[in-house]
Design an enzyme around this catalytic site. Sequence first.
Site, PDB file in Angstrom:
ATOM      1  N   HIS A 281       0.841  -1.195   0.000  1.00 43.66           N
ATOM      2  CA  HIS A 281       0.000   0.000   0.000  1.00 43.66           C
ATOM      3  C   HIS A 281       0.870   1.236   0.000  1.00 43.66           C
ATOM      4  O   HIS A 281       1.927   1.247   0.630  1.00 43.66           O
ATOM      5  CB  HIS A 281      -0.927   0.018   1.224  1.00 43.66           C
ATOM      6  CG  HIS A 281      -2.099   0.899   1.026  1.00 43.66           C
ATOM      7  ND1 HIS A 281      -2.047   2.252   1.262  1.00 43.66           N
ATOM      8  CD2 HIS A 281      -3.340   0.635   0.561  1.00 43.66           C
ATOM      9  CE1 HIS A 281      -3.220   2.776   0.969  1.00 43.66           C
ATOM     10  NE2 HIS A 281      -4.017   1.824   0.536  1.00 43.66           N
ATOM     11  N   ASP A 332      -8.026  -5.215  -0.594  1.00 49.62           N
ATOM     12  CA  ASP A 332      -8.484  -6.077  -1.688  1.00 49.62           C
ATOM     13  C   ASP A 332      -8.262  -7.559  -1.430  1.00 49.62           C
ATOM     14  O   ASP A 332      -8.924  -8.390  -2.045  1.00 49.62           O
ATOM     15  CB  ASP A 332      -7.752  -5.691  -2.986  1.00 49.62           C
ATOM     16  CG  ASP A 332      -8.195  -4.337  -3.479  1.00 49.62           C
ATOM     17  OD1 ASP A 332      -9.396  -4.171  -3.686  1.00 49.62           O
ATOM     18  OD2 ASP A 332      -7.351  -3.447  -3.606  1.00 49.62           O
TER      19      ASP A 332
HETATM   20  C1  COA Z   1      -0.514  -0.578  -4.084  1.00 49.86           C
HETATM   21  C2  COA Z   1       0.801  -0.380  -4.819  1.00 49.86           C
HETATM   22  C3  COA Z   1       0.507   0.091  -6.243  1.00 49.86           C
HETATM   23  C4  COA Z   1       1.587   0.696  -4.090  1.00 49.86           C
HETATM   24  O1  COA Z   1       2.729   0.845  -4.819  1.00 49.86           O
HETATM   25  P1  COA Z   1       3.846   1.920  -4.544  1.00 49.86           P
HETATM   26  O2  COA Z   1       3.592   2.717  -3.336  1.00 49.86           O
HETATM   27  O3  COA Z   1       4.006   2.644  -5.818  1.00 49.86           O
HETATM   28  O4  COA Z   1       5.083   1.013  -4.187  1.00 49.86           O
HETATM   29  P2  COA Z   1       6.114   0.491  -5.236  1.00 49.86           P
HETATM   30  O5  COA Z   1       5.409   0.016  -6.444  1.00 49.86           O
HETATM   31  O6  COA Z   1       7.151   1.546  -5.395  1.00 49.86           O
HETATM   32  O7  COA Z   1       6.746  -0.766  -4.471  1.00 49.86           O
HETATM   33  C5  COA Z   1       7.761  -0.682  -3.473  1.00 49.86           C
HETATM   34  C6  COA Z   1       8.479  -2.034  -3.385  1.00 49.86           C
HETATM   35  O8  COA Z   1       7.572  -3.025  -2.869  1.00 49.86           O
HETATM   36  C7  COA Z   1       7.359  -4.042  -3.829  1.00 49.86           C
HETATM   37  N1  COA Z   1       5.961  -4.336  -3.861  1.00 49.86           N
HETATM   38  C8  COA Z   1       4.951  -3.474  -3.572  1.00 49.86           C
HETATM   39  N2  COA Z   1       3.784  -4.112  -3.682  1.00 49.86           N
HETATM   40  C9  COA Z   1       4.073  -5.371  -4.060  1.00 49.86           C
HETATM   41  C10 COA Z   1       3.273  -6.490  -4.332  1.00 49.86           C
HETATM   42  N3  COA Z   1       1.959  -6.413  -4.255  1.00 49.86           N
HETATM   43  N4  COA Z   1       3.865  -7.643  -4.681  1.00 49.86           N
HETATM   44  C11 COA Z   1       5.205  -7.722  -4.766  1.00 49.86           C
HETATM   45  N5  COA Z   1       6.026  -6.689  -4.519  1.00 49.86           N
HETATM   46  C12 COA Z   1       5.456  -5.529  -4.174  1.00 49.86           C
HETATM   47  C13 COA Z   1       7.805  -3.450  -5.167  1.00 49.86           C
HETATM   48  O9  COA Z   1       8.198  -4.451  -6.071  1.00 49.86           O
HETATM   49  C14 COA Z   1       8.928  -2.582  -4.729  1.00 49.86           C
HETATM   50  O10 COA Z   1      10.049  -3.417  -4.448  1.00 49.86           O
HETATM   51  P3  COA Z   1      11.505  -3.000  -4.911  1.00 49.86           P
HETATM   52  O11 COA Z   1      11.781  -1.730  -4.165  1.00 49.86           O
HETATM   53  O12 COA Z   1      12.341  -4.152  -4.522  1.00 49.86           O
HETATM   54  O13 COA Z   1      11.389  -2.782  -6.394  1.00 49.86           O
HETATM   55  C15 COA Z   1       1.613  -1.683  -4.848  1.00 49.86           C
HETATM   56  O14 COA Z   1       1.842  -2.136  -3.539  1.00 49.86           O
HETATM   57  C16 COA Z   1       0.955  -2.754  -5.695  1.00 49.86           C
HETATM   58  O15 COA Z   1       1.139  -2.797  -6.908  1.00 49.86           O
HETATM   59  N6  COA Z   1       0.146  -3.664  -5.049  1.00 49.86           N
HETATM   60  C17 COA Z   1      -0.575  -4.654  -5.791  1.00 49.86           C
HETATM   61  C18 COA Z   1      -1.865  -4.057  -6.321  1.00 49.86           C
HETATM   62  C19 COA Z   1      -2.869  -3.822  -5.216  1.00 49.86           C
HETATM   63  O16 COA Z   1      -3.102  -4.686  -4.385  1.00 49.86           O
HETATM   64  N7  COA Z   1      -3.502  -2.646  -5.277  1.00 49.86           N
HETATM   65  C20 COA Z   1      -4.546  -2.289  -4.338  1.00 49.86           C
HETATM   66  C21 COA Z   1      -4.087  -1.208  -3.408  1.00 49.86           C
HETATM   67  S1  COA Z   1      -5.306  -0.927  -2.139  1.00 49.86           S
END
Ligand code: COA
Length: 395
Positions: A281, A332
Amino acid sequence: MAPGAGPYVFVNPTRRLERVMVTPVANTGLEDVVVSTSDICFIDGDEGRLLYRGYDIHDLVAHSSFEETVYLLWHGTLPAKKALDRFSRELATQRRLPPKVMAVLKTLPKKSHPMDVLRTGVSLLGIYDPDAGDDSREAKLRKAARIQAQTPTLAATWARIRKGKAPIPPNPRLGLAANFLSMLFGTKPSPLAAKAMDTALILHADHELNASTFAARVTVATLSDIHSGVVSGIGALKGPLHGGANVGVIRMLLEIGEADRAEAWIKSALGQKKRIMGFGHRVYNTEDPRATHLRKMSEALGREVGQTKWYEMSRIIERTLNEQKGLNANVDFYSASTYYAMGIDPDLYTPIFVISRVSGWSAHILEQQANNRLIRPRAEYTGPRQATYVPIDRR
Ligand SMILES: CC(C)(COP(=O)(O)OP(=O)(O)OC[C@H]1O[C@@H](n2cnc3c(N)ncnc32)[C@H](O)[C@@H]1OP(=O)(O)O)[C@@H](O)C(=O)NCCC(=O)NCCS
């Protein structure tokens, strides 16, 4: 860079404030950028707290109903009994779709995604709304109530039409959550299923400036109408990084198939740098407080229908993600197995999110327009600056 020529931080765009020069580096994703004040929703990402208008989500789940939560979000205070009864009646009596909207739904291709149908449906509702063109706060509240009342009908009606089944008319004697399930299945839901849906709706109702809420606020900050704001919200919520994640979760659970395969499946997916839907998140560094309740509901409903396999598999996935990446389940993750236990088609999970989040979008739309300023950020320009125009016959 000369003052006045570069990117700026607008500390509070709802008021005319000084523009503060910052280093000209784009913050892609606007992470931790504060773009507005708001009295609606408070998130403490370190403590895992979520408050609507100051009330802890745990208290609302324990004592409130979705209808009361909507009232709270829109009016800022908990209603007295009479006000709540009046508000619930207003929502209950406006659930029917205008016949012309119903007629359009019947002409749509059966394979249309329910989120696309909702987006189109809300847009149509805007055309037929009796208050269209009236932008007073009272009219906006009436329009918000109609959208809130009618989105469950849109979703349930489409779920039946696409399968060639007759739509079930809304039952004004049922609460919003129970009525939605009864319009979907044609039978009255069990008390546990009705309670679980009501709880899920409370939990998804608002979440500060998430992508869809921001989209809704950006739209109405141009002084556009509430239906346009909600349509923007639906469009943003549809994506798999936002509301579409719960569908990704159920696809994953079904692909894993058996609980004893879950740990190896997750480790292999992480090894391939795949993102696991339902985890991580932008704001929470701890457990998402909404997941706490959805986990319980997933287990209880699994027991009620005699199939706890998806809950058990989810627990293993959660433990593995926590150990391997320090990631926690978000809203989710357990909503997927909860809705699956209710027998709801996976592509309706995000529409259920819409049914709930319409309440938060509407609260934010009202707040934005009560103290409006156009939201218009800047980009860090990285393209060429001296391109010479070449006539088309010489390219
Ligand atoms: C929600 C989300 C978009 C937030 O992303 P964000 O704040 O932009 O964080 P980042 O995408 O920069 O991720 C940070 C790190 O955590 C990892 N990470 C974050 N969420 C992850 C996940 N669901 N699965 C695997 N790795 C994940 C990323 O790969 C990254 O790792 P790294 O630094 O080694 O590359 C992200 O956690 C995600 O894609 N989750 C899955 C989709 C989801 O469940 N969305 C609903 C949100 S309520």
